[in-house]
Design a protein around this motif. Structure first.
Motif, mmCIF file in Angstrom:
data_model
loop_
_atom_site.group_PDB
_atom_site.id
_atom_site.type_symbol
_atom_site.label_atom_id
_atom_site.label_comp_id
_atom_site.label_asym_id
_atom_site.label_seq_id
_atom_site.Cartn_x
_atom_site.Cartn_y
_atom_site.Cartn_z
ATOM 1 N N ALA A 52 32.735 34.829 40.308
ATOM 2 C CA ALA A 52 32.551 35.700 41.479
ATOM 3 C C ALA A 52 33.582 36.086 42.483
ATOM 4 O O ALA A 52 33.319 37.178 42.947
ATOM 5 C CB ALA A 52 31.596 34.673 42.556
ATOM 6 N N ALA A 53 34.866 35.864 41.939
ATOM 7 C CA ALA A 53 35.970 36.264 42.656
ATOM 8 C C ALA A 53 36.295 37.676 42.098
ATOM 9 O O ALA A 53 36.062 37.977 40.949
ATOM 10 C CB ALA A 53 37.270 35.178 42.436
ATOM 11 N N ALA A 54 36.914 38.477 42.993
ATOM 12 C CA ALA A 54 37.594 39.890 42.717
ATOM 13 C C ALA A 54 38.868 39.404 42.025
ATOM 14 O O ALA A 54 39.559 38.309 42.012
ATOM 15 C CB ALA A 54 37.799 40.598 43.717
ATOM 16 N N VAL A 55 39.262 40.443 41.024
ATOM 17 C CA VAL A 55 40.375 40.142 39.980
ATOM 18 C C VAL A 55 41.390 41.382 39.911
ATOM 19 O O VAL A 55 40.964 42.540 39.879
ATOM 20 C CB VAL A 55 39.866 39.994 38.539
ATOM 21 N N SER A 56 42.399 41.077 40.310
ATOM 22 C CA SER A 56 43.534 41.873 40.454
ATOM 23 C C SER A 56 44.952 41.583 39.607
ATOM 24 O O SER A 56 44.625 40.319 38.867
ATOM 25 C CB SER A 56 44.082 42.251 41.904
ATOM 26 N N HIS A 92 31.129 33.862 56.645
ATOM 27 C CA HIS A 92 31.226 35.037 55.801
ATOM 28 C C HIS A 92 32.166 36.023 55.804
ATOM 29 O O HIS A 92 32.491 36.274 56.714
ATOM 30 C CB HIS A 92 29.554 35.925 55.784
ATOM 31 N N LEU A 93 32.614 35.983 54.545
ATOM 32 C CA LEU A 93 33.925 36.795 54.239
ATOM 33 C C LEU A 93 33.792 38.016 53.255
ATOM 34 O O LEU A 93 33.082 37.846 52.216
ATOM 35 C CB LEU A 93 35.105 35.753 53.998
ATOM 36 N N VAL A 94 34.793 38.828 53.356
ATOM 37 C CA VAL A 94 34.707 39.925 52.283
ATOM 38 C C VAL A 94 36.245 39.996 52.003
ATOM 39 O O VAL A 94 37.029 40.494 53.072
ATOM 40 C CB VAL A 94 34.173 41.262 52.795
ATOM 41 N N TYR A 95 36.559 40.075 50.726
ATOM 42 C CA TYR A 95 37.914 40.168 50.183
ATOM 43 C C TYR A 95 38.130 41.635 49.572
ATOM 44 O O TYR A 95 37.235 41.746 48.532
ATOM 45 C CB TYR A 95 38.314 38.873 49.496
ATOM 46 N N ASP A 96 39.527 42.163 50.005
ATOM 47 C CA ASP A 96 39.479 43.486 49.342
ATOM 48 C C ASP A 96 40.678 43.104 48.112
ATOM 49 O O ASP A 96 41.779 42.944 48.412
ATOM 50 C CB ASP A 96 40.076 44.420 50.100
ATOM 51 N N PRO A 97 40.507 43.232 46.835
ATOM 52 C CA PRO A 97 41.413 42.811 45.834
ATOM 53 C C PRO A 97 42.697 43.886 45.707
ATOM 54 O O PRO A 97 43.712 43.397 45.089
ATOM 55 C CB PRO A 97 40.668 42.910 44.479
ATOM 56 N N ALA A 98 42.587 44.919 46.454
ATOM 57 C CA ALA A 98 43.582 46.019 46.450
ATOM 58 C C ALA A 98 44.493 45.491 47.288
ATOM 59 O O ALA A 98 45.672 45.435 47.109
ATOM 60 C CB ALA A 98 43.348 47.416 46.758
#
Length: 316
Positions: free
Chosen positions: A131-135, A15-21
């Motif tokens: 579901a992905a973060a967007v930058s 399980h992972l957590v991604y930071d879009p910044a």
């Protein structure tokens, strides 16, 4: 405490957590649901980071999509291939939909200069439907006038700086670039859009690393990413004079004193190796040879075209 959007998912058996910044991927310290989540950035920053090669998954953690070749600036360290022919608007919408549903943790729109795209908000809305973060990564020139609309569809924006003042920055990016980028960052922060400052480490700029971090703090950015220069695109012409060794880059960045709440990281060439880029021609590219080159792999027609080979050995 700053609460902002992160992406959470199970890739492989991790399980992972991604930071879009920051573009960093973390192993969470507690159970989380999957999807785009509001999390405390200080809590996430305390969780250990993990590299792509350490997780047994075909999916890239995050993807850079460069849907436009055009740029209003002519930076000599640019990585883009300006000889490419971009796909049309319909094909851009198709790619955006494919990326939204492919299962990665993060999607970043870059360029060229993405803020030159009139259909950028529409593309970001499509990406944000997944579901992905967007930058978005930008030179900042047009950010002030577009900050309000982008704040509705972006989870983070990254703004490139080559120095902490107009003299040093505009040397690389042209007259007026620094003031426009500063105004853009201020406008984004005023709209509660998290800003990450990007700075390429070169022999001509590395001595000003601390001042760039100080500027980021003054402007209200959440962090600074120092990028090892890659000898790709126009940057290949500068490599012999401007590339900084991994050892020196680490030394300079480690010496930086980060103000409270400003997260500082170094993206080495090693970390950039194997990174997935979808360029304006609609093909999937990957950084190769220690991120000293980039090569096309195949046209992007389905999510499987993004898949990576499984790592031979998953390191803890």
């Amino acid at each position: 405490m700053t609460v902002r959007i992160f992406a959470s998912a199970l890739l492989g058996d991790t399980h992972l957590v991604y930071d879009p910044a920051t573009e960093l991927t973390h192993v969470p310290g507690r159970r989380l649901s999957s999807g785009r989540l509001l999390l405390d950035d200080m809590e996430v920053a305390a969780w250990p980071t993990v590299a792509q090669r350490q997780v047994r998954t075909h999916l890239p953690f995050n993807i850079c999509w460069s849907p436009v070749v055009r740029c209003n600036l002519a930076c000599p360290q640019c990585l883009d291939d300006k000889t490419l022919t971009g796909v049309d608007a319909a094909a851009r919408r198709r790619i955006a939909g494919l990326l939204a549903g492919c299962g990665t943790l993060g999607n970043d729109i870059s360029g060229g200069e993405p803020l030159l795209l009139r259909d950028l908000p529409q593309l970001l809305q499509i990406l944000g439907s997944g579901a992905a973060a967007v930058s978005c990564t930008t030179n900042g020139w047009h950010l002030e006038r577009r900050a309000a609309e982008l704040a509705q569809v972006l989870d983070a924006v990254r703004v490139s700086f080559d120095g902490p003042d107009a003299v040093s920055h505009d040397r690389w990016r042209g007259a007026g670039s620094f003031d426009r980028a500063v105004a853009g960052v201020r406008a984004a922060v005023a709209k509660d859009l998290p800003v990450q400052v990007h700075a390429v480490l070169m022999q001509s700029t590395v001595q000003r690393a601390q001042s760039v971090v100080d500027l980021a703090a003054e402007l209200g950015a959440v962090g600074v990413t120092f990028l090892q220069m890659l000898p790709i695109g126009d940057g290949a012409n500068l490599a012999s004079a401007e590339m900084v060794s991994d050892t020196d880059a680490q030394r300079y960045v480690t010496a930086v004193q980060a103000p409270d709440r400003v997260r500082v990281r170094l993206r080495t060439r090693e970390l950039a190796d194997g990174f997935t880029v979808v360029r304006a021609d609609g093909q999937v590219y990957r950084n190769v040879h220690g991120a000293t080159d980039i090569q096309p792999t195949r046209p992007l027609r389905s999510a499987t075209d993004l898949h990576l080979p499984l790592p031979q050995e998953v390191r803890a």
